[in-house]
Scaffold this active site. Structure first.
Site, PDB file in Angstrom:
ATOM      1  N   HIS A 279      32.444  37.835  70.566  1.00  0.00           N
ATOM      2  CA  HIS A 279      31.743  38.830  69.737  1.00  0.00           C
ATOM      3  C   HIS A 279      32.790  39.608  68.934  1.00  0.00           C
ATOM      4  O   HIS A 279      33.875  39.891  69.444  1.00  0.00           O
ATOM      5  CB  HIS A 279      30.956  39.787  70.653  1.00  0.00           C
ATOM      6  CG  HIS A 279      29.998  40.672  69.903  1.00  0.00           C
ATOM      7  ND1 HIS A 279      30.387  41.831  69.263  1.00  0.00           N
ATOM      8  CD2 HIS A 279      28.656  40.547  69.679  1.00  0.00           C
ATOM      9  CE1 HIS A 279      29.324  42.384  68.679  1.00  0.00           C
ATOM     10  NE2 HIS A 279      28.265  41.636  68.913  1.00  0.00           N
TER      11      HIS A 279
ATOM     12  N   ASP B 276      46.680  50.553  76.936  1.00  0.00           N
ATOM     13  CA  ASP B 276      47.654  50.022  77.892  1.00  0.00           C
ATOM     14  C   ASP B 276      47.830  48.517  77.736  1.00  0.00           C
ATOM     15  O   ASP B 276      48.561  47.903  78.505  1.00  0.00           O
ATOM     16  CB  ASP B 276      47.238  50.345  79.338  1.00  0.00           C
ATOM     17  CG  ASP B 276      46.075  49.505  79.792  1.00  0.00           C
ATOM     18  OD1 ASP B 276      45.075  49.432  79.046  1.00  0.00           O
ATOM     19  OD2 ASP B 276      46.169  48.890  80.868  1.00  0.00           O
TER      20      ASP B 276
ATOM     21  N   ASP C 166      41.724  53.439  74.528  1.00  0.00           N
ATOM     22  CA  ASP C 166      41.211  52.483  75.497  1.00  0.00           C
ATOM     23  C   ASP C 166      40.699  53.278  76.711  1.00  0.00           C
ATOM     24  O   ASP C 166      41.105  54.425  76.917  1.00  0.00           O
ATOM     25  CB  ASP C 166      42.345  51.526  75.898  1.00  0.00           C
ATOM     26  CG  ASP C 166      41.947  50.641  77.048  1.00  0.00           C
ATOM     27  OD1 ASP C 166      40.857  50.034  76.990  1.00  0.00           O
ATOM     28  OD2 ASP C 166      42.717  50.564  78.029  1.00  0.00           O
ATOM     29  N   ARG C 167      39.805  52.689  77.513  1.00  0.00           N
ATOM     30  CA  ARG C 167      39.270  53.412  78.670  1.00  0.00           C
ATOM     31  C   ARG C 167      40.039  53.091  79.957  1.00  0.00           C
ATOM     32  O   ARG C 167      40.699  53.960  80.523  1.00  0.00           O
ATOM     33  CB  ARG C 167      37.777  53.071  78.861  1.00  0.00           C
ATOM     34  CG  ARG C 167      37.082  53.996  79.853  1.00  0.00           C
ATOM     35  CD  ARG C 167      35.688  53.490  80.252  1.00  0.00           C
ATOM     36  NE  ARG C 167      35.765  52.469  81.293  1.00  0.00           N
ATOM     37  CZ  ARG C 167      34.707  51.918  81.880  1.00  0.00           C
ATOM     38  NH1 ARG C 167      33.484  52.264  81.516  1.00  0.00           N
ATOM     39  NH2 ARG C 167      34.862  50.999  82.814  1.00  0.00           N
ATOM     40  N   ASP C 168      39.952  51.817  80.396  1.00  0.00           N
ATOM     41  CA  ASP C 168      40.448  51.475  81.731  1.00  0.00           C
ATOM     42  C   ASP C 168      41.965  51.403  81.774  1.00  0.00           C
ATOM     43  O   ASP C 168      42.602  50.697  80.989  1.00  0.00           O
ATOM     44  CB  ASP C 168      39.848  50.134  82.176  1.00  0.00           C
ATOM     45  CG  ASP C 168      38.344  50.249  82.382  1.00  0.00           C
ATOM     46  OD1 ASP C 168      37.864  51.354  82.712  1.00  0.00           O
ATOM     47  OD2 ASP C 168      37.644  49.234  82.191  1.00  0.00           O
TER      48      ASP C 168
ATOM     49  N   ARG D 172      34.649  42.460  70.547  1.00  0.00           N
ATOM     50  CA  ARG D 172      35.521  42.319  71.726  1.00  0.00           C
ATOM     51  C   ARG D 172      36.986  42.372  71.297  1.00  0.00           C
ATOM     52  O   ARG D 172      37.450  41.566  70.500  1.00  0.00           O
ATOM     53  CB  ARG D 172      35.213  40.999  72.460  1.00  0.00           C
ATOM     54  CG  ARG D 172      35.593  41.028  73.946  1.00  0.00           C
ATOM     55  CD  ARG D 172      35.010  39.825  74.663  1.00  0.00           C
ATOM     56  NE  ARG D 172      35.858  38.665  74.539  1.00  0.00           N
ATOM     57  CZ  ARG D 172      36.904  38.411  75.320  1.00  0.00           C
ATOM     58  NH1 ARG D 172      37.206  39.221  76.296  1.00  0.00           N
ATOM     59  NH2 ARG D 172      37.622  37.334  75.124  1.00  0.00           N
ATOM     60  N   LYS D 173      37.730  43.342  71.846  1.00  0.00           N
ATOM     61  CA  LYS D 173      39.162  43.430  71.556  1.00  0.00           C
ATOM     62  C   LYS D 173      39.833  42.139  72.019  1.00  0.00           C
ATOM     63  O   LYS D 173      39.466  41.640  73.072  1.00  0.00           O
ATOM     64  CB  LYS D 173      39.788  44.642  72.277  1.00  0.00           C
ATOM     65  CG  LYS D 173      39.242  46.006  71.809  1.00  0.00           C
ATOM     66  CD  LYS D 173      39.901  47.167  72.518  1.00  0.00           C
ATOM     67  CE  LYS D 173      39.396  47.346  73.942  1.00  0.00           C
ATOM     68  NZ  LYS D 173      39.912  48.561  74.609  1.00  0.00           N
TER      69      LYS D 173
ATOM     70  N   THR E  29      36.107  50.218  74.460  1.00  0.00           N
ATOM     71  CA  THR E  29      36.379  49.554  75.731  1.00  0.00           C
ATOM     72  C   THR E  29      35.653  48.218  75.849  1.00  0.00           C
ATOM     73  O   THR E  29      34.461  48.123  75.529  1.00  0.00           O
ATOM     74  CB  THR E  29      35.994  50.497  76.908  1.00  0.00           C
ATOM     75  OG1 THR E  29      36.193  49.819  78.146  1.00  0.00           O
ATOM     76  CG2 THR E  29      34.545  50.971  76.815  1.00  0.00           C
ATOM     77  N   ASN E  30      36.383  47.184  76.245  1.00  0.00           N
ATOM     78  CA  ASN E  30      35.755  45.899  76.572  1.00  0.00           C
ATOM     79  C   ASN E  30      35.096  46.023  77.938  1.00  0.00           C
ATOM     80  O   ASN E  30      35.747  46.440  78.903  1.00  0.00           O
ATOM     81  CB  ASN E  30      36.812  44.784  76.667  1.00  0.00           C
ATOM     82  CG  ASN E  30      37.271  44.283  75.309  1.00  0.00           C
ATOM     83  OD1 ASN E  30      36.798  44.736  74.273  1.00  0.00           O
ATOM     84  ND2 ASN E  30      38.208  43.334  75.325  1.00  0.00           N
TER      85      ASN E  30
ATOM     86  N   CYS F 103      31.998  46.980  74.583  1.00  0.00           N
ATOM     87  CA  CYS F 103      31.590  45.609  74.236  1.00  0.00           C
ATOM     88  C   CYS F 103      31.219  44.853  75.506  1.00  0.00           C
ATOM     89  O   CYS F 103      32.091  44.572  76.333  1.00  0.00           O
ATOM     90  CB  CYS F 103      32.714  44.884  73.505  1.00  0.00           C
ATOM     91  SG  CYS F 103      32.255  43.163  73.169  1.00  0.00           S
TER      92      CYS F 103
HETATM   93 MG   LIG Z   1      43.003  49.067  79.513  1.00  0.00          MG
END
Ligand SMILES: [Mg+2]
Length: 290
Positions: free
Chosen positions: A121, A150, A11-13, A124-125, A63-64, A106
């Site tokens: 979509h 996270d 995941d990114r953020d 989208r996670k 990443t969303n 996404c």
């Molecule tokens: Mg995150």
């Protein structure tokens, strides 16, 4: 038989880079991060990625970015922000290349304001579309791959696509960041037989004359091995430092040493006001305050 390479999906953020903890910016919705200048790697991100990459895993970010559907940024903003992340995670083994093989983002959100992106979509996670796409495009073998994130939706996206649930790590107290999480991955991937060692040299000779310090280092090493499933064969202390032997390839020992250094430095600093071991050069942090 695996049909491709194993990957670790990230995941990114708030996994690789800070988001919720960033200072607020006027006019920017909290949680939206679409500005390359605000990209800051979280502690442990660069070191954790290096260990995962060295252990032969392909690193893929999923990443969303509903910010695009909400009108808080454009696809180009997202791309530039992700490029900044890839630059910060440059590959020490391949000059000019990033450790991140690909970033999937996404831009859709069902409650978006931008018509083109205002819908649900499959990417989208918690849906697994991005993980599936990566597996096809990059030749990833999902049953031998991992996910670190996270949020529960990160885990569900990986499982939805075919990553075993046992191979997913939700960042929490047990594994608060990517370096910690990487140890669980390395431990699970360490094949029996091979052994490797890591040494840590004391910042100040004489620190081990304090029996409490010696006991704490040994206890922390044993607890770390126990918690992560790493097999600690032997740990030796002498006047100059520590030497630990573990089952697994060199990257396992390096990861163990990095996390042991961090844990015991934190303890030593809180009690004695100084690090026990020198910290590695602080690279790849990003942002103005790097
Ligand atoms: Mg995150």
């Amino acid at each position: 038989m695996p049909t491709g390479r194993p990957a670790v999906f990230l995941d990114r953020d708030d996994t690789l880079i800070a988001n919720r903890t960033l200072p607020e910016v006027a006019g920017v919705r909290r949680g939206d991060l679409c500005d390359p200048d605000r990209v800051r790697l979280l502690p442990g991100a660069a070191e954790g990625c290096r260990l995962l990459s060295e252990s032969g895993l392909v690193l893929v970010v999923v990443t969303n970015q509903g910010v695009v559907a909400r009108g808080g940024g454009t696809l180009d903003d997202v791309r530039r922000t992700n490029d900044r992340l890839r630059d910060l995670l440059s590959d020490p083994a391949r000059p000019g290349a990033s450790m991140i093989a690909a970033v999937y983002a996404c831009p859709f959100h069902p409650e978006g304001a931008v018509e083109r992106f205002a819908r649900e979509h499959p990417w989208r996670k918690p849906s697994g579309g991005m993980v599936r796409a990566a597996s096809i495009e990059l030749g990833i073998d999902l049953p031998t791959s991992w996910m670190i994130g996270d949020s529960a939706r990160d885990i569900e996206a990986a499982v939805d696509a075919g990553v075993p649930r046992d191979s997913t790590i939700l960042l929490d107290e047990r594994a608060p960041d990517i370096l910690s999480a990487a140890l669980y991955v390395l431990a699970a991937r360490a094949a029996g037989g091979e052994q490797s060692t890591v040494t840590l040299s004391l910042d100040r000779p004489g620190a081990f004359e304090n029996e409490r310090v010696r006991e704490t280092v040994i206890a922390t090493a044993n607890a770390l091995a126990e918690r992560t499933g790493m097999e600690l064969v032997e740990v030796l202390l002498d006047a100059s430092g520590l030497r630990a032997t573990l089952s697994g390839p060199k990257v396992v020992a390096l990861g163990f040493g990095a996390e042991l250094r961090r844990l015991t430095n934190g303890w030593h600093k809180a009690r004695h006001g100084s690090n026990l071991w020198p910290e590695p050069p602080d690279v790849h942090r990003g942002g103005d305050d790097a």
